[in-house]
Scaffold this motif. Structure first.
Motif, mmCIF file in Angstrom:
data_model
loop_
_atom_site.group_PDB
_atom_site.id
_atom_site.type_symbol
_atom_site.label_atom_id
_atom_site.label_comp_id
_atom_site.label_asym_id
_atom_site.label_seq_id
_atom_site.Cartn_x
_atom_site.Cartn_y
_atom_site.Cartn_z
ATOM 1 N N GLU A 20 32.643 46.658 42.379
ATOM 2 C CA GLU A 20 32.109 47.109 43.670
ATOM 3 C C GLU A 20 31.077 46.094 44.132
ATOM 4 O O GLU A 20 30.157 45.770 43.388
ATOM 5 C CB GLU A 20 31.478 48.495 43.492
ATOM 6 N N VAL B 272 25.244 44.910 37.813
ATOM 7 C CA VAL B 272 25.447 45.534 36.512
ATOM 8 C C VAL B 272 26.830 45.134 36.029
ATOM 9 O O VAL B 272 27.803 45.163 36.783
ATOM 10 C CB VAL B 272 25.328 47.065 36.598
ATOM 11 N N LYS C 80 18.964 41.052 31.714
ATOM 12 C CA LYS C 80 18.554 41.916 30.586
ATOM 13 C C LYS C 80 19.804 42.649 30.137
ATOM 14 O O LYS C 80 20.490 43.269 30.955
ATOM 15 C CB LYS C 80 17.479 42.909 31.027
ATOM 16 N N TYR D 192 22.144 43.982 32.970
ATOM 17 C CA TYR D 192 21.549 43.986 34.301
ATOM 18 C C TYR D 192 21.273 42.546 34.699
ATOM 19 O O TYR D 192 20.703 41.777 33.910
ATOM 20 C CB TYR D 192 20.244 44.790 34.278
ATOM 21 N N VAL E 226 28.474 45.216 47.275
ATOM 22 C CA VAL E 226 27.836 45.773 48.457
ATOM 23 C C VAL E 226 27.039 44.687 49.160
ATOM 24 O O VAL E 226 26.237 43.996 48.533
ATOM 25 C CB VAL E 226 26.898 46.927 48.059
ATOM 26 N N GLY F 180 16.582 39.160 45.029
ATOM 27 C CA GLY F 180 16.460 40.598 44.760
ATOM 28 C C GLY F 180 17.790 41.311 44.583
ATOM 29 O O GLY F 180 17.815 42.471 44.158
ATOM 30 N N ALA F 181 18.898 40.665 44.904
ATOM 31 C CA ALA F 181 20.201 41.304 44.701
ATOM 32 C C ALA F 181 20.350 41.684 43.225
ATOM 33 O O ALA F 181 19.894 40.956 42.347
ATOM 34 C CB ALA F 181 21.329 40.368 45.128
ATOM 35 N N THR F 182 20.971 42.826 42.977
ATOM 36 C CA THR F 182 21.098 43.320 41.604
ATOM 37 C C THR F 182 22.567 43.395 41.196
ATOM 38 O O THR F 182 23.451 43.520 42.042
ATOM 39 C CB THR F 182 20.491 44.727 41.463
ATOM 40 N N ILE G 67 24.677 39.675 50.119
ATOM 41 C CA ILE G 67 25.047 40.627 49.071
ATOM 42 C C ILE G 67 23.802 41.320 48.521
ATOM 43 O O ILE G 67 22.787 40.681 48.270
ATOM 44 C CB ILE G 67 25.850 39.924 47.958
ATOM 45 N N GLN G 68 23.888 42.639 48.387
ATOM 46 C CA GLN G 68 22.751 43.431 47.898
ATOM 47 C C GLN G 68 22.938 43.893 46.458
ATOM 48 O O GLN G 68 21.977 44.005 45.720
ATOM 49 C CB GLN G 68 22.573 44.677 48.782
ATOM 50 N N ARG G 69 24.194 44.211 46.103
ATOM 51 C CA ARG G 69 24.401 44.848 44.792
ATOM 52 C C ARG G 69 25.834 44.640 44.328
ATOM 53 O O ARG G 69 26.759 44.653 45.151
ATOM 54 C CB ARG G 69 24.111 46.356 44.902
ATOM 55 N N GLU H 81 19.793 40.011 37.887
ATOM 56 C CA GLU H 81 19.061 40.035 39.157
ATOM 57 C C GLU H 81 19.013 38.635 39.740
ATOM 58 O O GLU H 81 18.870 37.649 39.008
ATOM 59 C CB GLU H 81 17.637 40.573 38.927
ATOM 60 N N ASN I 89 28.552 45.822 41.012
ATOM 61 C CA ASN I 89 28.755 46.659 39.823
ATOM 62 C C ASN I 89 30.156 46.392 39.304
ATOM 63 O O ASN I 89 31.135 46.662 39.991
ATOM 64 C CB ASN I 89 28.599 48.142 40.202
#
Lengths: 386, 386
Positions: free
Chosen positions: A248, A233, A203, A223, A250, A229-231, A147-149, A225, A151
């Motif tokens: 979502e 929101v 944060k 936010y 990704v 490194g995956a982020t 997983i990268q991201r 993390e 939201n």
């Protein structure tokens, strides 16, 4: 423990949620549970449940011998105290979300669960939602790859001024220990950690009383993390209508979107975008994709499903859908978001529970906020809430 | 200035974008412009344009008398120097995005535009996109009421390792002064300020070389907050495929969503949610809504539209779609996001341009990064890029 074929349940806290649970149990919708006792300081709230014993004190109900298990639907702070008392008395415990208001209280509550034969569960009823179950399965099966991201916009928690005025404990540091993060969002914060695990830092930007005349947060952008490194929101508020519920996710193998709770849209890369990135001999191309619609099957029993599973765990050893121990994570996320706002800093996880408890106590002690309240004579109908 | 019925244009920088612009001008697609000169240090890049004069030095082209106007398509840093030289020489100037790499350079460039009869425009070609024009019109007309929240996920800027290796200036502090924020995102950052105005503070989380072996950011999550409390999230990366381009704008009167560039979905409250919040006599209700699909009409001329408008401004006094002066805002947003990351702090706007320039210079001076490059013999085809 009772040898009857039903769990003898007592509910403490006969406000909106307690009353809704009691009704579904009496209607036979919640599995092998018999409502043998109810408890509330407001005697009149127990009136509709004449077949159950009435208590105005939770310790008395716990000690009564009338119940095998307790469902705790009181304001949040007392989840810890009543939960500990019930566990120490040998009862099975189902606790409404959040399991406690802050991380240190979660640890105290969980520590009281020494006898693992006692079933200890939390009311994370959104874990019964087929779309989330399916998404989790797809992620665990590696369909998205790494997983990268993430939201998640979950802003369909609109609440009116009337709502906040309808209980003097609501939306206060002393009464709830927070706002939208503690009352509405424990579900999504629980699902977040259930789906994706815990981040390594947080944060957040919480706005206090942005949309309502309250002393706690009703608007949050956070936010998150991960170690790799995956982020992520996470956005929520009780001030927005119509609101959005869009998740979502990704990964290197594509993107999954849940817009609402009814379908999953999967844009699937034929090759991992990481592999494509490293091996392409052009600058602007992208992997070929499949546009996939994943149908969602199955019922969504929500609270009834959690109640049923709780009874089955007690009577037949079924695996819990939502062990209470896991409830600490959503609280830690909520606390971290508030702590990050209070200290205007990025919080490294695990959160220092004692430090957060101290900050929260200070908020309570120094609160000078006078809340507008209205006299509400009827129990709120929460049958449509989550 | 020429009295001909066409603007005599010289292009400096005959890489991907310069070549694409030249071709569309020669094909007669870009309005009343004649390509009279081209300029590049690499002589071979000018070969296809045999009807234009060739220069290997921009000052020579500016002084040649062959051109009324210049289109600057060089690497970003030289936008400032060439732009200033051209403005001082009395030419009309159209500059590729970003107008400069950092705010202080933007101020220098803009300060050189003393003669307002000289047309000075920026290549913000996404301002010609009908969906954004429509959205802007709807917002200005007050259809959303006061804006509460914005969320733009613009992650369809996928770039391969080959892309980054294809130019030694790419994705370096010295060559571009940043990554995805300076190269790909000036469009969206410009649209953001064009649609919503400038925020009062920015906190961003930029990851350096997360997906590629580069020394600048290729992954960004930014939080923006406005004076009135409105919040925004801006997410971008060049490491994600298939990627997302989804803009959600929430106001008190409802929500507009652009998923892609082809349609606007408007969920419209019958009464403002703020008014509903204050006056409802129930806790959980929401305003009734209309589900509205807003068809998008019109062509999307992109770069050709900006070129055409530039010529019309010169020849007929037409109003500019994208005055270069407005280009400082997208640069300030990009700089603020990087500065916030470097200093791990929330940046109050306006940004201190000198402070940022100092930080950027330090990045350049202390850079020890050795970039992998490949020999690229053909000019990249950018006809499909934005």
């Amino acid at each position: 423990m009772s040898k009857s074929s039903k769990v003898r349940l007592g509910i403490v806290g006969m406000g909106g949620m307690g009353t809704a649970h009691a009704k579904s149990i009496i209607a036979g919708e919640a599995g092998r549970i018999e409502l043998t006792a109810v408890c509330d300081r407001k005697i009149e709230l127990m009136k509709p449940f004449e077949d159950a014993k009435h208590f105005d004190d939770s310790d008395a109900m716990i000690a009564s011998g009338e119940i095998d298990a307790i469902l705790i639907c009181t304001p949040h702070y007392s989840h810890t105290t009543i939960g500990i008392a019930a566990l120490e008395a040998g009862l099975h415990v189902l606790v409404e979300k959040p399991i406690s208001v802050h991380k240190a209280d979660c640890e105290r509550l969980i520590a009281a669960h020494t006898n693992k034969k006692q079933i200890f569960a939390a009311m994370f009823n959104q874990r019964t939602t087929p779309a989330y179950i399916k998404l989790r399965e797809l992620i665990k099966n590696g369909e998205l790859g790494k997983i990268q991201r993430i939201n998640w916009i979950i802003t369909d928690w609109f609440r009116t001024d009337y709502y906040y005025a309808s209980g003097d404990w609501r939306a206060t540091w002393g009464g709830e220990g927070g706002g939208v993060l503690l009352n509405q969002c424990p579900h999504q914060l629980d699902l977040w950690q259930w789906l994706f695990g815990m981040p390594s830092k947080v944060k957040a930007f919480c706005q206090i009383g942005r949309f309502h005349d309250i002393e706690v947060e009703d608007d949050v952008t956070a936010y998150l993390e991960y170690e790799n490194g995956a982020t992520g929101v996470f956005i929520t508020t009780t001030g927005e209508a119509p609101g959005t519920n869009r998740l979502e996710v990704v990964g290197e193998n594509g993107k999954m979107v849940l817009d609402g709770r009814d379908s999953i849209t999967f844009t699937r890369n034929e090759v991992s975008c990481r592999e494509f990135c490293a091996t392409a001999d052009t600058g602007f191309d992208t992997p070929d994709v499949w546009n996939v619609e994943i149908p969602i099957k199955g019922e969504n029993p929500q609270h009834k499903g959690i109640l049923k599973n709780f009874a089955e765990a007690i009577l037949e050893g079924a695996e819990l859908l939502a062990p209470a121990e896991e409830g600490i994570h959503s609280v830690e996320l909520a606390n971290s978001m508030l702590y990050s706002t209070f200290t205007d800093s990025t919080v490294e996880l695990p959160l220092d529970g004692a430090a957060y408890e101290a900050v929260l106590k200070k908020k309570i002690e120094t609160s000078t906020f006078v809340k507008k309240t209205v006299e509400v004579t009827e129990v709120a109908d929460l049958s449509g809430t989550y």
